[in-house]
Each structure stands twice: as C-alpha cells, then as structure tokens.
Design an enzyme around this catalytic site. Structure first.
Site, PDB file in Angstrom:
ATOM      1  CD  GLN A   5       5.877   7.718   9.710  1.00 28.99           C
ATOM      2  OE1 GLN A   5       4.900   8.384   9.399  1.00 28.99           O
ATOM      3  NE2 GLN A   5       5.899   6.406   9.541  1.00 28.99           N
ATOM      4  CE  LYS A  60       6.554  -5.795   7.981  1.00 29.32           C
ATOM      5  NZ  LYS A  60       6.986  -4.447   7.859  1.00 29.32           N
ATOM      6  CG  ASP A  61       3.542  -1.213   9.697  1.00 23.93           C
ATOM      7  OD1 ASP A  61       4.686  -1.029  10.123  1.00 23.93           O
ATOM      8  OD2 ASP A  61       3.304  -1.443   8.488  1.00 23.93           O
ATOM      9  NE  ARG A  66      11.788   0.336   8.160  1.00 25.18           N
ATOM     10  CZ  ARG A  66      12.180   1.540   8.528  1.00 25.18           C
ATOM     11  NH1 ARG A  66      13.446   1.810   8.599  1.00 25.18           N
ATOM     12  NH2 ARG A  66      11.323   2.471   8.863  1.00 25.18           N
ATOM     13  CG  HIS A 126       6.473  -4.120  -0.595  1.00 27.84           C
ATOM     14  ND1 HIS A 126       5.338  -4.578   0.023  1.00 27.84           N
ATOM     15  CD2 HIS A 126       7.120  -3.359   0.332  1.00 27.84           C
ATOM     16  CE1 HIS A 126       5.299  -4.143   1.270  1.00 27.84           C
ATOM     17  NE2 HIS A 126       6.362  -3.383   1.488  1.00 27.84           N
ATOM     18  CD  GLN A 167       1.523   2.662  10.686  1.00 28.95           C
ATOM     19  OE1 GLN A 167       2.635   3.152  10.801  1.00 28.95           O
ATOM     20  NE2 GLN A 167       1.071   2.199   9.549  1.00 28.95           N
ATOM     21  N   GLY A 177       5.708   4.943  -0.030  1.00 32.16           N
ATOM     22  CA  GLY A 177       6.335   4.603  -1.316  1.00 32.16           C
ATOM     23  C   GLY A 177       7.242   3.393  -1.214  1.00 32.16           C
ATOM     24  N   GLY A 185       2.907  -5.995  -0.760  1.00 31.23           N
ATOM     25  CA  GLY A 185       2.145  -5.706   0.464  1.00 31.23           C
ATOM     26  C   GLY A 185       1.284  -4.467   0.262  1.00 31.23           C
ATOM     27  CG  HIS A 186       3.158  -0.652  -0.127  1.00 33.65           C
ATOM     28  ND1 HIS A 186       4.475  -0.937  -0.369  1.00 33.65           N
ATOM     29  CD2 HIS A 186       3.136   0.034   1.028  1.00 33.65           C
ATOM     30  CE1 HIS A 186       5.219  -0.437   0.596  1.00 33.65           C
ATOM     31  NE2 HIS A 186       4.442   0.160   1.465  1.00 33.65           N
TER      32      HIS A 186
END
Ligand code: AMP
Length: 282
Positions: free
Chosen positions: A61, A151-152, A189, A34, A155, A31, A36-37
């Site tokens: 996490q 970005k991650d 963030r 932005h 991950q 959630g 990016g999502h």
C-alpha cells in the site's frame, strides 16, 4: 498477550475460541501505536470477548518506497501498550506469511470512483494494496467485528464496500478520531514534523472545525472557499480538500444533495502528508 507470527498457529487458537462462541474483535494496524490505535483496542475490549490486534507494515500500500522505509517501527513499545489494554492476541506476520508465492493475494475488487479520488488520486495503487491486505487479514482472522478509525475515512468506506462484495458478515465499527490536546489528529507520521511544523499543523483541524460551524449557515461553495483561504499558507500544500457523501465518497456541490456529508483533506507540511476529516452531518 499471546504473540503469533504464523497464520496456522493463530487460526488454531481462533478456531478453538470460535467453537466456544467467543466474540472475536479485530484491530488491524501498521504499528507505531498511539492513543488513536488504543481507542480501537478499548472499543474492541468493551464489546468483544477476544481482542486480536495485528501489526503489519503492508508494503503493497506504499506507492513511495522512501515512505515505506521511513515508516516508524516501535514494536517493543507497541507490545507494552497492547498488554496494558489487555489485548489477547497480537498477530505479527512477516511479508512472506501474508503474501506467499503460491497463492494469488491480489485485490480482485473494483471500487470504482470511490477509490479514484482524494487518497486514490494522490497515492496510485494505495487502495489496491490496502484492500489486498485487509481482505487477507479478514479471511485469516474471520472476526465478528473489525474496528477502524474515522481518521482514515475513505479507507473505512472502501473496506465497508469490500466486505459487502466479499459477502462476509463481519461488522465494521467506525471509531472517532483521537486528537492531540491542540486538535491535531494523532498519526504515526506526526513524529516526523519539526517543532515549527508541528505548531503549524494545528491549522488543519482548526480549518475543519471552523468549516463545520460555517456549514450551519453558509453554502457549500462558500464553506470550501473560506477553508481553502485559511489553508493558503506558504508552508502548507493542500493535496485535496473535498466535501463528499459519507457513504459513496462522491463529491457533492450542495449540502441539500445528501443526507451525510464529510470534509476530507490531506495537507502536506514540511513534506509530511497529514490526513484529517470532519463529519458535517449524517
Ligand atoms: P494505521 O496503523 O495508521 O494503519 O492505523 C490503524 C487503524 O488506526 C486505522 O483504522 C486508523 O484509522 C486508526 N487510527 C489511526 N489514527 C487514529 C486516530 N488519531 N484516531 C482514531 N483512529 C486512528
């Protein structure tokens, strides 16, 4: 957009769609959405018939309880953004729904070294928690494609590995990093940065862009040294700056040693951890 909080209601609709050969695209998020999502939703919209987004702030996490409690939550705005992108389904489960007491949802997979360095070293337990929730969501949604952000980087490499170990044939689509006009990678963030720190934060992407240029003519050692020199600012604290193989996430010491190199870094500015990376070649 249909909103489901219960797994069985979601699965009822998904099973029906699957029986009609509908291609299901899945975008898992925490959630505070932005652009990016939204780029992941757009990619899913383009190549799938049914787009499912999940919003779940996964407690397992977060190794830092303070970080979990201050994680931004903007659900009404998120819903509006998802509707605008013609998302078909929002899955919005509770913690009890994802982690019921009567089933074992712990992560059984050992990812070895790829999960022990960088984010793994700085956030103990983070990847176990991430793998736990992504495996659970994959089993619930059973999508044809899952969309994750570059970005991650670490991950998505771990999720790719996990899907191999799970022997499921969902396709992982890695989508490019979406940046602010000044280069800062978009992140939920970023709202925690003070105006001065927000300005300073551009140092991270600038360093990565320069490093990519330098890598065309310099040795890896020199590229890394120059980057660390640039990041050596009194208000920046570098958690790590690693040049790794893009698939095995193993640090490399010479560009000749690999066919795919990516620089991954996390820099803390004003106590906010900012992740970024750049693919040098692959
Ligand atoms: P999060 O909500 O932070 O867990 O992120 C959900 C998904 O969005 C992950 O696959 C992230 O990699 C992706 N994502 C986050 N920020 C960006 C960005 N700036 N550009 C592209 N994808 C992103």
């Amino acid at each position: 957009m249909k909103v489901f909080e219960k797994i069985k209601d979601l699965q009822h609709l998904l099973n029906e769609s699957r029986s009609k050969n509908v291609a299901i695209g899945f975008v898992p998020t925490m959630g505070a959405l932005h652009k990016g999502h939204i780029s992941l939703i757009k990619a899913a919209r383009q190549s799938c018939d049914l787009v499912v987004c999940s919003i779940f702030v996964n407690p397992t996490q977060f190794n830092d309880v303070g970080d979990l409690s201050k994680y931004p939550r903007t659900i009404e705005k998120d819903k509006r953004m998802l509707i605008e992108e013609e998302t078909d389904i929002l899955f919005l489960p509770s913690v009890e729904e994802i982690y019921p007491k009567d089933i074992d949802t712990t992560n059984p997979y050992d990812f070895g070294k790829m999960a022990e360095i960088m984010e793994g070293a700085h956030r103990p337990g983070h990847f176990d928690g991430m793998a736990q929730v992504v495996a659970r969501l994959l089993r619930i949604v059973e999508p044809h494609k899952i969309f994750m952000g570059q970005k991650d980087f670490q991950q998505q490499a771990i999720v790719r590995k996990m899907m191999e170990l799970m022997k499921i044939d969902t396709e992982l689509i890695r989508c490019p990093i979406i940046r602010e006009p000044d280069g800062l990678a978009m992140s939920s963030r970023n709202v925690h940065l003070s105006p001065e720190n927000r300005k300073l934060a551009t140092i991270i992407s600038q360093t990565l862009f320069e490093a990519k240029e330098n890598a065309k003519t310099m040795t890896l050692k020199k590229v890394k040294a120059l980057a660390l020199e640039k990041l050596n600012h009194p208000d920046c604290s570098v958690d790590y700056f690693e040049i790794v193989d893009a698939y095995t996430i193993t640090p490399i010491s010479d560009f000749e040693d690999t066919s795919s190199a990516v620089i991954c870094t996390t820099v803390q500015i004003g106590g906010i951890r900012l992740l970024d990376n750049i693919i040098l070649f692959e």
